[in-house]
Design a protein around this motif. Structure first.
Motif, PDB file in Angstrom:
ATOM      1  N   ARG A 152       0.837  -1.210   0.000  1.00  0.00           N
ATOM      2  CA  ARG A 152       0.000   0.000   0.000  1.00  0.00           C
ATOM      3  C   ARG A 152       0.867   1.252   0.000  1.00  0.00           C
ATOM      4  O   ARG A 152       0.579   2.216  -0.715  1.00  0.00           O
ATOM      5  CB  ARG A 152      -0.919  -0.010   1.217  1.00  0.00           C
ATOM      6  CG  ARG A 152      -1.952  -1.116   1.173  1.00  0.00           C
ATOM      7  CD  ARG A 152      -2.673  -1.262   2.475  1.00  0.00           C
ATOM      8  NE  ARG A 152      -3.632  -0.173   2.659  1.00  0.00           N
ATOM      9  CZ  ARG A 152      -4.288   0.018   3.790  1.00  0.00           C
ATOM     10  NH1 ARG A 152      -4.101  -0.760   4.829  1.00  0.00           N
ATOM     11  NH2 ARG A 152      -5.144   1.025   3.882  1.00  0.00           N
ATOM     12  N   GLN A 160       2.457   1.719  -3.329  1.00  0.00           N
ATOM     13  CA  GLN A 160       1.457   2.180  -4.301  1.00  0.00           C
ATOM     14  C   GLN A 160       1.244   3.693  -4.171  1.00  0.00           C
ATOM     15  O   GLN A 160       1.118   4.399  -5.181  1.00  0.00           O
ATOM     16  CB  GLN A 160       0.151   1.431  -4.090  1.00  0.00           C
ATOM     17  CG  GLN A 160      -0.773   1.484  -5.255  1.00  0.00           C
ATOM     18  CD  GLN A 160      -1.899   0.462  -5.113  1.00  0.00           C
ATOM     19  OE1 GLN A 160      -2.206   0.005  -4.010  1.00  0.00           O
ATOM     20  NE2 GLN A 160      -2.515   0.122  -6.207  1.00  0.00           N
ATOM     21  N   LEU A 161       1.218   4.193  -2.947  1.00  0.00           N
ATOM     22  CA  LEU A 161       1.089   5.642  -2.757  1.00  0.00           C
ATOM     23  C   LEU A 161       2.299   6.382  -3.316  1.00  0.00           C
ATOM     24  O   LEU A 161       2.166   7.475  -3.864  1.00  0.00           O
ATOM     25  CB  LEU A 161       0.922   5.984  -1.280  1.00  0.00           C
ATOM     26  CG  LEU A 161      -0.457   5.769  -0.696  1.00  0.00           C
ATOM     27  CD1 LEU A 161      -0.450   6.071   0.797  1.00  0.00           C
ATOM     28  CD2 LEU A 161      -1.490   6.631  -1.388  1.00  0.00           C
ATOM     29  N   GLU A 173       2.120   7.577  -6.866  1.00  0.00           N
ATOM     30  CA  GLU A 173       1.296   8.747  -7.211  1.00  0.00           C
ATOM     31  C   GLU A 173       2.211   9.936  -7.492  1.00  0.00           C
ATOM     32  O   GLU A 173       3.321  10.024  -6.970  1.00  0.00           O
ATOM     33  CB  GLU A 173       0.356   9.103  -6.059  1.00  0.00           C
ATOM     34  CG  GLU A 173      -0.647   8.047  -5.713  1.00  0.00           C
ATOM     35  CD  GLU A 173      -1.766   7.902  -6.738  1.00  0.00           C
ATOM     36  OE1 GLU A 173      -1.896   8.753  -7.644  1.00  0.00           O
ATOM     37  OE2 GLU A 173      -2.516   6.923  -6.622  1.00  0.00           O
ATOM     38  N   LEU A 186      -0.204  13.858  -4.429  1.00  0.00           N
ATOM     39  CA  LEU A 186      -0.117  13.319  -3.070  1.00  0.00           C
ATOM     40  C   LEU A 186       0.015  14.434  -2.043  1.00  0.00           C
ATOM     41  O   LEU A 186      -0.636  14.409  -0.997  1.00  0.00           O
ATOM     42  CB  LEU A 186       1.061  12.350  -2.991  1.00  0.00           C
ATOM     43  CG  LEU A 186       1.195  11.484  -1.766  1.00  0.00           C
ATOM     44  CD1 LEU A 186      -0.061  10.693  -1.486  1.00  0.00           C
ATOM     45  CD2 LEU A 186       2.384  10.538  -1.923  1.00  0.00           C
ATOM     46  N   THR A 235      -9.221  13.695  -1.573  1.00  0.00           N
ATOM     47  CA  THR A 235      -8.591  12.454  -2.012  1.00  0.00           C
ATOM     48  C   THR A 235      -9.533  11.740  -2.972  1.00  0.00           C
ATOM     49  O   THR A 235     -10.710  11.577  -2.658  1.00  0.00           O
ATOM     50  CB  THR A 235      -8.302  11.550  -0.801  1.00  0.00           C
ATOM     51  OG1 THR A 235      -7.555  12.294   0.162  1.00  0.00           O
ATOM     52  CG2 THR A 235      -7.517  10.329  -1.211  1.00  0.00           C
ATOM     53  N   ALA A 294      -8.092   6.310  -4.429  1.00  0.00           N
ATOM     54  CA  ALA A 294      -6.867   6.380  -3.631  1.00  0.00           C
ATOM     55  C   ALA A 294      -7.071   5.634  -2.316  1.00  0.00           C
ATOM     56  O   ALA A 294      -8.195   5.432  -1.869  1.00  0.00           O
ATOM     57  CB  ALA A 294      -6.492   7.830  -3.368  1.00  0.00           C
ATOM     58  N   ASP A 295      -5.971   5.234  -1.701  1.00  0.00           N
ATOM     59  CA  ASP A 295      -6.011   4.496  -0.444  1.00  0.00           C
ATOM     60  C   ASP A 295      -6.183   5.481   0.711  1.00  0.00           C
ATOM     61  O   ASP A 295      -5.230   5.870   1.372  1.00  0.00           O
ATOM     62  CB  ASP A 295      -4.729   3.677  -0.290  1.00  0.00           C
ATOM     63  CG  ASP A 295      -4.779   2.695   0.853  1.00  0.00           C
ATOM     64  OD1 ASP A 295      -5.627   2.857   1.753  1.00  0.00           O
ATOM     65  OD2 ASP A 295      -3.953   1.769   0.855  1.00  0.00           O
ATOM     66  N   ARG A 296      -7.401   5.881   0.948  1.00  0.00           N
ATOM     67  CA  ARG A 296      -7.697   6.892   1.971  1.00  0.00           C
ATOM     68  C   ARG A 296      -7.300   6.431   3.367  1.00  0.00           C
ATOM     69  O   ARG A 296      -6.831   7.226   4.175  1.00  0.00           O
ATOM     70  CB  ARG A 296      -9.171   7.237   1.950  1.00  0.00           C
ATOM     71  CG  ARG A 296      -9.585   7.969   0.701  1.00  0.00           C
ATOM     72  CD  ARG A 296     -11.054   8.267   0.695  1.00  0.00           C
ATOM     73  NE  ARG A 296     -11.418   8.955  -0.539  1.00  0.00           N
ATOM     74  CZ  ARG A 296     -12.654   9.157  -0.902  1.00  0.00           C
ATOM     75  NH1 ARG A 296     -13.650   8.745  -0.157  1.00  0.00           N
ATOM     76  NH2 ARG A 296     -12.904   9.787  -2.027  1.00  0.00           N
ATOM     77  N   LEU A 320      -3.596   6.887   3.731  1.00  0.00           N
ATOM     78  CA  LEU A 320      -3.319   8.327   3.812  1.00  0.00           C
ATOM     79  C   LEU A 320      -3.669   8.859   5.199  1.00  0.00           C
ATOM     80  O   LEU A 320      -2.928   9.681   5.759  1.00  0.00           O
ATOM     81  CB  LEU A 320      -4.088   9.090   2.735  1.00  0.00           C
ATOM     82  CG  LEU A 320      -3.552   8.957   1.317  1.00  0.00           C
ATOM     83  CD1 LEU A 320      -4.563   9.490   0.317  1.00  0.00           C
ATOM     84  CD2 LEU A 320      -2.227   9.674   1.174  1.00  0.00           C
TER      85      LEU A 320
END
Length: 66
Positions: A23, A26-27, A30, A35, A45, A49-51, A54
């Protein structure tokens, strides 16, 4: 982004599970400008996206920077 993500990586990277490492990676894929806007609350967001991750980054930043 190094100032935002570096301290998190230094403190947490070794303890992240393999799925969480994925994860995080993956961020990192971006665009830095996107980001940064998400982390600074300048733009919402995106839904894809992986909130949750984040939110973990933001919580860590609040914990370490008051």
């Amino acid at each position: 982004m190094d100032l935002m993500l570096g301290p998190f990586a230094d403190a947490k990277l070794e303890s992240l599970s393999p799925p969480d490492l994925d994860r995080f990676e993956q961020l990192l894929e971006e665009a830095d400008t996107d980001l940064l806007k998400w982390l600074m609350g300048q733009e919402p967001t995106p839904a894809d996206a992986d909130r949750d991750f984040l939110d973990r980054l933001l919580a860590f930043r609040r914990e370490t920077h008051g």
